[in-house]
Enzyme design. Structure first.
Site, mmCIF file in Angstrom:
data_model
loop_
_atom_site.group_PDB
_atom_site.id
_atom_site.type_symbol
_atom_site.label_atom_id
_atom_site.label_comp_id
_atom_site.label_asym_id
_atom_site.label_seq_id
_atom_site.Cartn_x
_atom_site.Cartn_y
_atom_site.Cartn_z
ATOM 1 N N ASN A 213 -3.314 6.099 -1.058
ATOM 2 C CA ASN A 213 -3.073 6.517 0.203
ATOM 3 C C ASN A 213 -2.444 8.031 0.233
ATOM 4 O O ASN A 213 -2.584 8.545 1.345
ATOM 5 C CB ASN A 213 -2.270 5.417 0.857
ATOM 6 C CG ASN A 213 -3.002 4.251 0.964
ATOM 7 O OD1 ASN A 213 -3.952 4.224 1.645
ATOM 8 N ND2 ASN A 213 -2.568 2.944 0.698
ATOM 9 N N HIS B 283 -2.161 -2.888 -6.536
ATOM 10 C CA HIS B 283 -2.755 -2.545 -5.229
ATOM 11 C C HIS B 283 -4.146 -2.697 -5.333
ATOM 12 O O HIS B 283 -4.917 -1.814 -5.773
ATOM 13 C CB HIS B 283 -2.312 -1.152 -4.852
ATOM 14 C CG HIS B 283 -2.678 -0.475 -3.721
ATOM 15 N ND1 HIS B 283 -2.913 0.809 -3.131
ATOM 16 C CD2 HIS B 283 -2.938 -1.344 -2.465
ATOM 17 C CE1 HIS B 283 -3.255 1.005 -1.862
ATOM 18 N NE2 HIS B 283 -3.179 -0.282 -1.672
ATOM 19 N N GLU C 176 -5.197 -0.015 -8.106
ATOM 20 C CA GLU C 176 -4.199 0.860 -8.473
ATOM 21 C C GLU C 176 -2.687 -0.035 -9.010
ATOM 22 O O GLU C 176 -2.196 -0.769 -8.174
ATOM 23 C CB GLU C 176 -3.876 1.589 -7.460
ATOM 24 C CG GLU C 176 -2.934 3.007 -7.322
ATOM 25 C CD GLU C 176 -2.878 3.619 -6.162
ATOM 26 O OE1 GLU C 176 -2.714 3.042 -5.054
ATOM 27 O OE2 GLU C 176 -2.827 4.831 -5.916
ATOM 28 N N SER D 182 0.897 -1.172 -0.008
ATOM 29 C CA SER D 182 0.002 -0.052 -0.094
ATOM 30 C C SER D 182 0.919 1.203 -0.043
ATOM 31 O O SER D 182 0.169 2.417 -0.089
ATOM 32 C CB SER D 182 -0.926 -0.129 1.061
ATOM 33 O OG SER D 182 -0.161 -0.263 2.315
#
Ligand code: CAA
Length: 295
Positions: free
Chosen positions: A189, A139, A151, A118
């Protein structure tokens, strides 16, 4: 590419194995712990049962999905014929570097090595191998069978053909791929964690309570979960470590983790996985109860 290896049988690993297997790929699910593999198969079965109950798949698909998964405790055996390996082990840089060095030795020379990290740099993970052009970020979001996004993160050396293959593979899984570049936190993130951190700071500064903060974001912004519930769902330790990656990577104080988050993680209040974070979780109950520390 018909054979996929998934490393790590935790929440993300079992979700990734589930989705590939449901889309007719043969999946080797690998974990050093045999009990973790047993548990993962139980979780996959339970999640397939939900899908059957909702009518989104039938019993035949469920049976075939389970038949498509084979478990291994040996990494070398599990990856030796795989066209793609997706690593979903614990978010620990040294562990990932070790796994990728081993993958480089045991996976076929033309295999693509993907990581579900992540926030750890794809470029750094790729540098642990002699095939950095074949290393990429893939991801997935939790819960993997439900969330549409993948992602896809290009490391500094990732080959364009590898990216193309992973984009097309994600579409075959009925996901929506988004390609981004390898900078701290990528996109998901980099944007999500400052929002969660700001929610925690708002609580810490006494601007509002847990329920009020989550209700504002749920009803005001149509988020399925408020940021504090989402932080509990992701794991407060994971949120903290991603914020630390952003803070270290950019050197910008705007990413500094809220002291309340640091305290909670230090004390072992990690959210759903430890039974308490901003909310208290009781096995078998779906009720969302604010932790007595915030009442
Ligand atoms: N497997 C299969 N199906 C599942 C599932 C699973 N693990 N979990 C939930 N579902 C299904 C349910 O069966 C249900 O299906 P229908 O829509 O067909 O009825 C649907 O998902 C909704 O589930 P529930 O009714 O149980 O509960 P809900 O409506 O409260 O939704 C949720 C649950 C999907 C988790 C929703 O709250 C949500 O979307 N939350 C936000 C999740 C999110 O933001 N995830 C990203 C986190 S960040 C991350 O993962 C990456 C990172 O790097 C930190």
């Amino acid at each position: 590419m018909q054979q996929i290896a998934v490393i790590g049988a935790g929440t993300m690993g079992n979700g990734i194995a589930h989705v590939f297997a449901q889309h007719n790929y043969k999946v080797n699910l690998i974990d050093v712990s045999a009990p973790a593999l047993e548990k993962a198969l139980g979780v996959i079965q339970k999640n397939l049962d939900r899908q059957v109950a909702k009518g989104s798949i039938n019993e035949t698909v469920k049976t075939e999905t389970l038949q498509n998964i084979t478990t291994y405790t040996s990494l070398a055996d599990g990856v030796k014929h795989a066209g793609l390996i997706v690593e979903a082990a614990t978010e620990n840089i040294n562990l990932k570097l070790k796994i990728f060095a081993e993958l480089d030795q045991h996976a076929p020379a033309d295999a693509i090595l993907a990581t579900n990290t992540s926030s750890i740099s794809i470029t750094r993970i790729a540098a642990a191998t002699k095939r950095p052009e074949k290393v990429i970020g893939m991801h997935f979001m939790n819960p993997v069978p439900v969330m549409k996004l993948v992602e896809i993160i290009n490391g500094y050396a990732t080959d364009a053909e590898v990216t193309k293959t992973i984009v097309s593979l994600s579409e075959k899984l009925e996901k929506v791929p988004c390609v981004v570049n390898d900078y701290p936190g990528f996109i998901a993130n980099r944007i999500l964690m400052p929002m969660i951190n700001e929610a925690i700071c708002s609580l810490y500064e006494g601007v509002a309570g847990v329920q009020e903060i989550d209700t504002v974001m749920k009803l005001g912004m149509a988020h399925p979960m408020g940021p504090l519930q989402l932080a509990d769902f992701i794991g407060l330790d994971v949120c903290l470590s991603i914020l630390q990656v952003l803070h270290d990577g950019f050197g910008n104080p705007k990413y500094a983790p809220c002291p309340l988050l640091v305290n909670m993680v230090t004390a072992g209040y990690l959210g759903v996985k430890s039974g308490e974070g901003f909310y208290k979780y009781t096995a078998g109950s779906k009720d969302l109860v604010v932790s007595s520390r915030f009442k």
